[in-house]
Design an enzyme around this catalytic site. Structure first.
Site, PDB file in Angstrom:
ATOM      1  N   GLU A 196      40.031  35.259  41.976  1.00 55.64           N
ATOM      2  CA  GLU A 196      40.295  36.360  41.045  1.00 55.64           C
ATOM      3  C   GLU A 196      41.163  37.418  41.716  1.00 55.64           C
ATOM      4  O   GLU A 196      40.858  37.896  42.803  1.00 55.64           O
ATOM      5  CB  GLU A 196      38.987  36.994  40.555  1.00 55.64           C
ATOM      6  CG  GLU A 196      38.092  37.538  41.659  1.00 55.64           C
ATOM      7  CD  GLU A 196      36.939  38.368  41.118  1.00 55.64           C
ATOM      8  OE1 GLU A 196      37.194  39.348  40.403  1.00 55.64           O
ATOM      9  OE2 GLU A 196      35.789  38.049  41.420  1.00 55.64           O
TER      10      GLU A 196
ATOM     11  N   ASP B 188      29.627  39.516  43.370  1.00 63.95           N
ATOM     12  CA  ASP B 188      29.073  40.673  42.649  1.00 63.95           C
ATOM     13  C   ASP B 188      28.948  40.314  41.176  1.00 63.95           C
ATOM     14  O   ASP B 188      29.185  39.173  40.765  1.00 63.95           O
ATOM     15  CB  ASP B 188      29.953  41.914  42.853  1.00 63.95           C
ATOM     16  CG  ASP B 188      31.393  41.715  42.355  1.00 63.95           C
ATOM     17  OD1 ASP B 188      31.664  40.693  41.689  1.00 63.95           O
ATOM     18  OD2 ASP B 188      32.245  42.580  42.634  1.00 63.95           O
TER      19      ASP B 188
ATOM     20  N   ASP C  73      30.747  41.258  38.486  1.00 60.69           N
ATOM     21  CA  ASP C  73      32.001  40.853  37.846  1.00 60.69           C
ATOM     22  C   ASP C  73      32.399  39.439  38.270  1.00 60.69           C
ATOM     23  O   ASP C  73      32.877  38.640  37.465  1.00 60.69           O
ATOM     24  CB  ASP C  73      33.123  41.832  38.211  1.00 60.69           C
ATOM     25  CG  ASP C  73      33.136  43.046  37.282  1.00 60.69           C
ATOM     26  OD1 ASP C  73      32.477  42.980  36.227  1.00 60.69           O
ATOM     27  OD2 ASP C  73      33.779  44.052  37.629  1.00 60.69           O
TER      28      ASP C  73
END
Length: 638
Positions: free
Chosen positions: A427, A502, A504
């Site tokens: 990401e 985490d 996200d």
């Protein structure tokens, strides 16, 4: 040269063959095979319910890793078998193909039809204990690795009747003996939904959790459950039938509807209460009846015009939510794990009943029938648009050079041997930068994605294929998606999802799992999808460095490796981008030191269902889930 004679032939006696080749009987020796032992024992208890004798089943996960399954049925017979001269309960636990499931007088229908279930559980367990309540007494017998170690004996007086089986899976056979509460709960809930009125309790002595499943409305409750908060197009259509078909007593219970909330089909099928995950002839009959009957209704009612082509099976099934449960004697499955039904009688029977009942329903509900046809017609147009988009993508690829069809953001590897290559999907550009510096350029490719990918759960395929991030993903992998999937075009042996450790990152991983589960399931089935395991903490004192995946692991390292030293420097990684290339390579990308978790279909399906639950429109199930699971939270990002 050694002579090949009768002495060369190995004969495996009793249950030795099961221990030698366990995968032949339970499918695998991984976590799925472990849980298959539980299903075998539970199926036997459910058979007692199907025979009209058991009303309650209790499944208990013991503190020491054992499992206990009890029912209030008739109790396994304890008298001597007329020819084998052994107590029937001993025979059932120590002999393959010994059981009441081959005698239709004992069980008209049965999920454990092969008669090997409980004996296989016995063979693959370090210890198996059986208690039978029957004839006013409690009788006990015990086994180890398939062999009897304690004779059948009376253990006192007892009221009622029933059977209790307690077993401990053999760690020398299974990769893990750690049972998953949620996996068992999901299976027991399904079983209760398929058996209205049957009460099933799950108790977990390891953490005190307990749940009781009991449903009054059966399959309509099940369909509502599968809708996951999405609105049904019409109230669930129910079908229930029992008859003689081709000289066999057969029965079907069925509930189905459609929804605009998703663009695939949610079809669950069962035979004698056993899930047929790979479908089979009963599903084929159901699908054929749907397509034929709806096309006929569409023509007769004018909902389909003369110029309109017939609806295809894919058009009719888009948005379909259905549960098909049939019962028949002596069903023929493919393999002991009963994944696919092969009985030809099921195809004709299901097709005939569904066609009759659906035609009658459509005659009474013409307006709602036209809504269903309209829904399928919209799906047909979307399917044509998706096909055009795929063809355009293909044509572009053919016109380009060898690598020109690949996305510009892809940092490809130099190797052209797919068997040794890996694609890391990360990401953001920061994580992409550090991973590009850390990687082995010969075998590891990096594809950074911007933000959170499109939720394919809510989008039609043509819209999915228009999304830039999805396009990059599809091009990089090379196989295509949906019905255009071609496994031979896979460009990498491992597809690795590498997101931040985490909240996200977990959300992005779940979205990607949903993409692969919905559009490239074969890639998961063949074992090519993995999850990277980046650490959450780095612990350093002088030249000594260690990494921890969680708060619990961090605290353990502080106590052990660093001997409670107060001068340990602790760094918490908020994202992959905070790691330098050496750290990322050492912890997450080096094949010699990293940990990768292989994703299987069950993992992806549960991730997809959890995503729908937590991100869907229905608030009550989400609130209930949060309340139930809040006590088990170990790490919260605030």
């Amino acid at each position: 040269m050694t002579e090949y004679s009768a002495q060369s032939i190995s004969v495996l006696k009793g249950l030795e063959g099961v221990r030698k080749r366990p995968a032949m009987y339970i499918g695998s020796t991984d976590v799925r095979g472990l849980h298959h032992l539980v299903w075998e024992v539970v199926d036997n208890a459910v058979d007692e319910h199907l025979a009209g004798h058991a009303k309650r089943i209790v499944v208990r996960i013991l503190d020491d890793g054992g499992v206990e399954v009890s029912d209030d049925g008739r109790g396994i017979p304890i008298d001597l078998h007329p020819t084998e001269k052994l107590p029937a309960v001993e025979l059932a636990l120590t002999t393959l193909h010994a059981g009441g499931k081959f005698d239709r007088q004992s069980y008209a229908v049965s999920g454990g039809l092969h008669g090997v279930g409980v004996s296989v559980v016995n063979a693959l367990s370090t210890r198996t204990e059986v208690e039978v309540l029957r004839g006013g007494h409690r009788h006990t017998i015990a086994f180890s690795q398939g062999a009897k170690i304690e004779d059948l004996a009376k253990a006192g007086k007892a009221k009622g009747s029933g059977t209790l089986v307690r077993f401990w899976a053999d760690p020398d056979i299974f990769e893990t003996t750690d049972l998953e509460h949620d996996r068992i709960a999901e299976r027991l809930r399904e079983t209760a939904l398929l058996n209205p009125g049957l009460e099933i309790m799950l108790a977990d002595d390891r953490d005190g959790r307990s749940q009781t499943f009991r449903f009054q409305h059966g399959l309509t409750d099940f369909v509502s459950d599968l809708l996951r908060g999405k609105e049904p197009l019409v109230a669930p259509i129910e079908v229930s039938d029992e008859r003689e078909y081709e000289g066999q007593p057969v029965a079907i219970d069925l509930a189905f509807t459609w929804s605009d909330g998703f663009h695939d089909d949610r079809l669950r099928s069962y035979v004698n209460i056993v899930r047929t995950a790979d479908g089979g002839t009963h599903e084929e009959g159901f699908r054929r009846a749907l397509t034929t009957t709806l096309n006929k209704f569409g023509r007769d009612s004018g909902a389909l015009l003369k110029k309109d082509p017939n609806l295809t099976g894919d058009d009719v099934r888009e948005g379909l939510v259905a549960v098909v449960s049939i019962k028949l004697p002596d069903p023929q499955f493919e393999g002991q794990t009963k994944g696919r039904l092969g009985s030809t009688i099921a195809r004709g029977y299901v097709e005939q009943v569904v066609a009759e009942e659906l035609a009658a329903w459509l005659a009474k509900h013409k307006a709602k029938g036209k809504q269903i046809i309209k829904r399928a017609a919209v799906a047909a147009k979307a399917r044509q648009a998706a096909k055009a988009a795929r063809e355009l993508t293909r044509r572009k690829g053919l016109l380009d050079t060898q690598s020109a069809g690949l996305p510009g953001k892809l940092a490809d590897c130099t190797s052209r041997d797919p068997s040794e290559t890996e694609l890391y999907i990360v990401e953001g550009d920061s994580a992409g930068g550090s991973s590009k510096s850390a990687r082995d350029r010969h075998t590891q490719a990096i594809l950074p994605l911007r933000g959170k990918v499109l939720n394919v759960e809510k989008a039609q395929l043509n819209r999915v294929l228009e999304n830039a991030e999805i396009q990059a993903l599809v091009k990089a992998i090379g196989t295509g998606v949906g019905d255009a999937y071609d496994h031979d075009r896979l460009r990498y042996d491992k597809i690795v999802l590498m997101a931040d450790a985490d909240v996200d990152g977990g959300h992005i991983t779940t979205l990607l799992l949903t993409f692969f589960y919905r559009l490239t399931p074969k890639l998961i089935e063949k074992g090519h999808l993995y999850l990277a395991q980046p650490p959450l903490y780095q612990l350093r004192k002088g030249t000594k460095v260690a990494y921890a995946m969680s708060d619990k692991e961090r605290d353990t390292l502080l106590r052990t490796a660093f001997k409670r030293n107060s001068n340990v420097e602790i760094q918490r990684f908020k994202g992959l981008g905070e790691m330098d290339a050496d750290q990322l390579w050492a912890t997450t990308m080096d094949p010699g030191r990293r940990t990768l978790l292989r994703v299987n279909i069950d993992d992806a399906a549960r991730a997809d269902e959890l995503f729908v639950l937590l991100m869907g429109n229905q608030t009550d199930p989400r609130r209930d889930w949060i309340v139930t699971n809040a006590q088990f939270v170990e790490n919260v990002d605030v």
